[in-house]
Design an enzyme around this catalytic site. Sequence first.
Site, PDB file in Angstrom:
ATOM      1  NE  ARG A 225    -106.883  20.128  43.929  1.00 34.73           N
ATOM      2  CZ  ARG A 225    -106.281  18.861  43.994  1.00 34.73           C
ATOM      3  NH1 ARG A 225    -105.777  18.243  42.686  1.00 34.73           N
ATOM      4  NH2 ARG A 225    -106.501  17.945  44.730  1.00 34.73           N
TER       5      ARG A 225
ATOM      6  CE1 TYR B  43    -118.313  22.137  50.241  1.00 39.57           C
ATOM      7  CE2 TYR B  43    -116.784  21.010  48.510  1.00 39.57           C
ATOM      8  CZ  TYR B  43    -117.374  21.976  49.006  1.00 39.57           C
ATOM      9  OH  TYR B  43    -117.528  23.235  48.331  1.00 39.57           O
TER      10      TYR B  43
END
Length: 317
Positions: A216, A150
């Site tokens: 995050r 990815y």
Amino acid sequence: MSFEGDRVKVLVTGGAGFLGSHLCDRLIAAGHEVLCVDNYFTGSRRNIAHLLAHPMFEVARHDVTFPLYVETDQIFNLACPASPVHYQHDPVQTTKTSVHGAINMLGLAKRVKARILQASTSEVYGDPDVHPQPEGYWGRVNPIGIRSCYDEGKRCAETLFFDYYRQHNVDIKVMRIFNTYGPRMHPSDGRVVSNFIVQALRGEDITIYGDGQQTRSFCYVDDLIEGMLRLMDTEAGFTGPVNIGNPGEFTMLELAELVLSLTGSKSKLVFQPLPSDDPRQRQPDITVAKEKLGWEPQVPLRDGLERTIAYFKTVVG
């Protein structure tokens, strides 16, 4: 070249996915003609069911690793599994989707003279040693790790976009998407927001990897789509890349505690080893988005989580 206020033909690859379906909603609401293309590997007809009867909406089952011959004014290239669980399921196909998909969509854009936007990712920065990450940072990516299908696939797609721009004068826009959440997330995509909410609603243990101190930045889907539309509408010659995400930073423990509070769940926290190549910190520098797009996120994490939890209550048994 602005499409603001004009009806245009828009192709959305990955249009039945989490982000793609929200983008289709906004485009249809703005009066555009939308062709949604998806192979339904991670997308779902449920996400676009409410649009199927709309006279300006069309859907086609298609895999972007094969060429597509249609007439369109704009292309939003979102097709690619975007969560580790899904993109590691068939890593070779993931790389092909990013690379062959970019070649096919850029070839289409070149043929029909369409403007094309690439949904790239914060994963191009890998496990960063610069924090927060500005667009000029080249990243720190493991090219042979389990996430590289990815990470490197998306990096190669960006390369192709800029080479088509330089070599063929294709009208490109490149957007680097940071962690996004909201209704229509796949309940088993393995992402932290959906994981925590599904586990909390089911009364299962909430799984935290590592010590829970990794961070995050979470952007609500409506904010993300607004940034995407604004980037598509910038003047020709402004290519990006542009970071689109929420610079508000939260630890995994903070997120878990907020989900427990909002769901009223009695789930317990359990800790497991950190997955391979999982970044410790991820936070966008959105200076370019603010200056060029007049964009910054508007939805606070608590509000966005409440809306997301309400959605998951309808899909989680």
